[in-house]
Design an enzyme around this catalytic site. Structure first.
Site, PDB file in Angstrom:
ATOM      1  N   GLY A   1      -9.048   0.072 -54.298  1.00 39.50           N
ATOM      2  CA  GLY A   1      -9.171   1.528 -54.284  1.00 39.50           C
ATOM      3  C   GLY A   1      -8.781   2.137 -55.613  1.00 39.50           C
TER       4      GLY A   1
ATOM      5  CB  VAL B   1      -5.830  11.347 -39.374  1.00 39.20           C
ATOM      6  CG1 VAL B   1      -4.736  11.995 -38.536  1.00 39.20           C
ATOM      7  CG2 VAL B   1      -6.424  12.370 -40.337  1.00 39.20           C
TER       8      VAL B   1
ATOM      9  CG  HIS C   1       6.740  14.705 -53.564  1.00 38.30           C
ATOM     10  ND1 HIS C   1       7.694  13.994 -52.875  1.00 38.30           N
ATOM     11  CD2 HIS C   1       5.705  13.847 -53.784  1.00 38.30           C
ATOM     12  CE1 HIS C   1       7.283  12.746 -52.698  1.00 38.30           C
ATOM     13  NE2 HIS C   1       6.080  12.627 -53.235  1.00 38.30           N
TER      14      HIS C   1
ATOM     15  CG  HIS D   1       3.101  10.585 -45.055  1.00 37.95           C
ATOM     16  ND1 HIS D   1       3.161   9.905 -43.846  1.00 37.95           N
ATOM     17  CD2 HIS D   1       2.029  10.075 -45.718  1.00 37.95           C
ATOM     18  CE1 HIS D   1       2.184   9.021 -43.797  1.00 37.95           C
ATOM     19  NE2 HIS D   1       1.475   9.100 -44.909  1.00 37.95           N
TER      20      HIS D   1
END
Length: 304
Positions: free
Chosen positions: A261, A111, A98, A108
């Protein structure tokens, strides 16, 4: 699929995180990425790197994660019932930048590699990822450069790859409740395994390696463009769309949260400041209106 394959992918991703971070720091006079190492209770962990309060980048993160577990979350198995009750490993690099100047687009890239295993059955694996650009005050030459670089990513893999993955990106980064794309697109791919491991991995690397080639020249060209309160206000309003997409539609956000996560790392994609205004409409003929009229809809930029 063997341990050497997994190690090869992991080493590439860690190196990619290093290279992208150094490239972004090269245009930032003072601010640098701060690093957090974290572990996940069920298995794995990651390396989160965040830059904040810079002269060029207001906030951004370039994250590596490698997590494992005994059951994939619902976001992964909803459309893939064959993955239920399989152990998994998922690794990837994900980044969102940003910038401070409204004339520099948000970007953005991601992978990733996923493996799902079950005793007595063949291993299921695939690659995914892509990159996309979200400008506030777009320039045709910047968007053309972005898409030309995206086409370069795909060139060695077949003439049909860029049009297919460009279209997938337009469809994926679409806010249905706003009837507009998040930005001007780029590439998006998922479930890639039909080419075999080596070629699929090579394509993922091509995506990762071209991100800086696509983004850094735009940052360098626009970072010193003068702006005022009007441009800043519009940037913050449009950032609200970024938040809406990530919280409502983004698969990576859902996968990260559902799989337990690290929340701080998952939500580093959010902008540090964003605004919402009730029923706001751009002034006809303004630069802000041009974004809606010319850019927030799928467009064949390269005539491919």
């Amino acid at each position: 699929m063997n341990t050497d394959n997994i190690t090869e992918v992991k080493n590439y991703l860690l190196n990619l995180q290093d290279r992208i971070g150094m490239a972004l720091e090269s245009v930032e006079p003072e601010a640098r990425f701060a690093e957090d190492l974290w572990d996940r209770e069920e298995g794995g962990g990651g390396r989160t790197r965040v830059i904040a309060d810079g002269q060029v980048f207001e906030q951004g993160g370039v994250n590596f994660s490698h997590v494992s577990g005994f059951k994939l979350p619902p976001s992964a198995t909803a459309k893939r019932p064959q993955l239920a009750d399989r152990q998994f490993q998922a690794m990837g690099v994900s980044l969102v930048i940003h910038p401070k100047n409204p004339y520099v687009p948000t970007s953005h890239a991601n992978v990733r590699f996923l493996i799902a295993e079950k005793p007595g059955e063949p291993t299921i694996w695939w690659f995914g990822g892509g990159f996309d650009l979200t400008p506030f005050y777009p320039f045709d030459e910047d968007v053309l450069h972005w898409h030309q670089t995206a086409r370069d990513v795909c060139r060695a893999f077949g003439d049909d790859v860029y049009p297919a993955y460009k279209k997938w990106c337009d469809e994926y980064f679409f806010l249905k409740h706003r009837n507009e794309t998040r930005g001007v697109g780029g590439l998006f791919f998922d479930d890639l395994n039909e080419w075999g491991f080596e070629r699929s991995f090579a394509f993922m690397q091509s995506v990762g390696n071209h991100y800086i080639d696509a983004y850094l020249p735009i940052v360098q060209k626009r970072k010193d463009t003068p702006y005022g309160d009007r441009e800043r206000g519009f940037q913050l309003y449009r950032r609200g769309r970024y938040v809406e997409f990530n919280l409502v539609y983004d698969r990576g956000t859902l996968f990260g949260l559902q799989s337990g996560g690290r929340t701080e790392s998952i939500l580093m994609s959010m902008p540090p400041v964003a605004h919402w205004k009730y029923n706001w409409q751009p002034e006809p003929g303004s630069a802000e209106a041009r974004l809606y009229e010319d850019y927030l809809k799928p467009r064949n930029w390269l005539g491919v």
